[in-house]
Design an enzyme around this catalytic site. Structure first.
Site, short mmCIF file in Angstrom:
data_model
loop_
_atom_site.label_atom_id
_atom_site.label_comp_id
_atom_site.label_asym_id
_atom_site.label_seq_id
_atom_site.Cartn_x
_atom_site.Cartn_y
_atom_site.Cartn_z
N GLY A 14 18.34 -2.80 75.52
CA GLY A 14 19.36 -1.78 75.25
C GLY A 14 20.53 -2.43 74.54
CG LEU A 16 24.74 -5.73 77.86
CD1 LEU A 16 24.74 -6.08 79.34
CD2 LEU A 16 25.92 -6.40 77.15
CE1 TYR A 57 14.48 -0.54 73.23
CE2 TYR A 57 16.45 0.38 72.21
CZ TYR A 57 15.67 0.18 73.32
OH TYR A 57 16.07 0.70 74.53
CE LYS A 122 28.33 -3.66 84.75
NZ LYS A 122 28.64 -2.31 84.27
CB THR A 189 26.52 -0.71 80.57
OG1 THR A 189 25.65 -1.80 80.22
CG2 THR A 189 27.85 -1.26 80.99
CD GLU A 192 24.34 -1.47 85.43
OE1 GLU A 192 25.18 -2.35 85.68
OE2 GLU A 192 23.38 -1.64 84.66
CG HIS A 196 30.87 0.84 90.49
ND1 HIS A 196 30.85 0.02 91.58
CD2 HIS A 196 30.06 0.26 89.57
CE1 HIS A 196 30.08 -1.04 91.32
NE2 HIS A 196 29.59 -0.91 90.11
#
EC number: 2.6.1.121
Length: 329
Positions: A14, A16, A57, A122, A189, A192, A196
């Protein structure tokens, strides 16, 4: 190609993973020969062409479509581990579900592969799962460095160094600003980060469709404000003997529609010196450095350090606060 250059792979392609490929394309000491995503993998011992790999990709949805070296597979990680001759992998994988990184580590252990693994995970609980298998990693001949991105990673290591001025650490406060032009470039990301937020968790965030994420970001004008996150900087600094985890706080602001950072990224380390003075060190990252630069750069620095350890026969689990990263030229 430098014949002594280190052959490495990237798992996850992806935002990163693609940034990692771009960073490696400019390096002489390390080169990318293997990459995998959930639909396939690609391996070429002479090195992968960064632009062609990313193009495959983007256009077809998997590096497995890259001719003539790609392979489509629903078991891409296991097959690549078996096939590729590399010294180390950067695990640029999503932390969703929260057990994923430990499960991938177990795949490496079970395969009989020996080498170096580096992650940029993380969550504190993800590191705790790796701690449960640290003896298995050592026995398998794997040198695993965890929490090696920006936070945890670069900022955690900076806190570990800055703590040396003090006899007691009162507080480590990490504040990050992330700006990205388009959230879809970093889907995992952003999910994620959403996990939180209050009223969300890992399970609900991982089940959100792209349309649901888009609708949520519309409500917040693309801004995510994160406070008191479950971030592994706390357990990493605790394991390093610097301070108890409850003295570490992490939060930040993510703008998913603008590449400019909404706030500067920094770490503040407050403590008491041997003379009894209370003081704060602040380490601030340049606003021009992107999330990708601050995650992938340290990850490869830690990978180089891990390979140096592995070549000396040192195996097991280490953190970003224990080992100094080595600059990859």
């Amino acid at each position: 190609m430098n014949q002594s250059a280190i052959k490495v792979g990237v798992l996850g392609f992806g935002g990163l993973g693609q940034a990692a490929a771009r960073i490696l394309s400019a390096k002489q000491e390390m080169f990318l020969v293997a990459a995998a995503d959930k639909e396939g993998y690609v391996y070429h011992v002479e090195g992968l062409d960064c632009d062609r790999t990313i193009k495959a990709y983007h256009q077809q949805g998997s590096v497995g479509y890259l001719e003539p070296y790609g392979t489509l597979s629903q078991n891409s990680i296991a097959e690549l581990i078996e096939k590729a001759n590399v010294e180390g992998y950067f695990l640029a994988l999503p932390n969703l579900p929260n057990t994923f990184m430990a499960e991938v580590a177990k795949q490496f252990i079970q395969s009989g592969w020996r080498g170096v693994l580096v992650d940029a995970l993380k969550r504190t609980s993800a590191v705790e799962q790796l701690l449960e298998i640290k003896e298995d990693l050592a026995k398998a001949g794997i040198t695993y460095l965890t929490g090696c991105g920006a936070t945890p990673g670069l900022l955690t290591a900076a806190a570990a160094i800055a703590s040396q001025s003090y006899t007691e650490i009162h507080h480590v406060k990490i504040t990050f600003g992330v700006g990205i032009a388009n959230w879809e470039a970093y889907r995992a990301t952003i999910r994620e980060d959403i996990a939180h937020l209050p009223s969300f968790d890992v399970e609900t965030a991982s089940k959100m469709s792209d349309a649901e994420v888009e609708a949520f970001l519309d409500k917040t004008n693309g801004i995510l404000t994160l406070e008191n996150m479950e971030h592994a900087d706390d357990i990493i600094l605790e394991l390093a003997g610097i301070c108890a985890r409850d003295r570490v706080t992490v939060g930040g602001v993510v703008d998913t529609r603008n590449p400019k950072k909404p706030i500067s990224t920094n770490v503040q380390i407050t403590g008491r010196t041997f003379e009894g003075k209370i003081s704060t060190h602040t380490f601030t990252l340049g606003d021009e450095t992107s999330m990708a630069a601050n995650v992938c750069g340290p990850a490869f620095g830690y990978l180089k350090a891990g390979i140096a350890l592995h070549r000396r026969g040192i195996h097991g689990l280490f953190t970003s606060a224990e080992i100094m990263p080595q600059f990859v030229r």
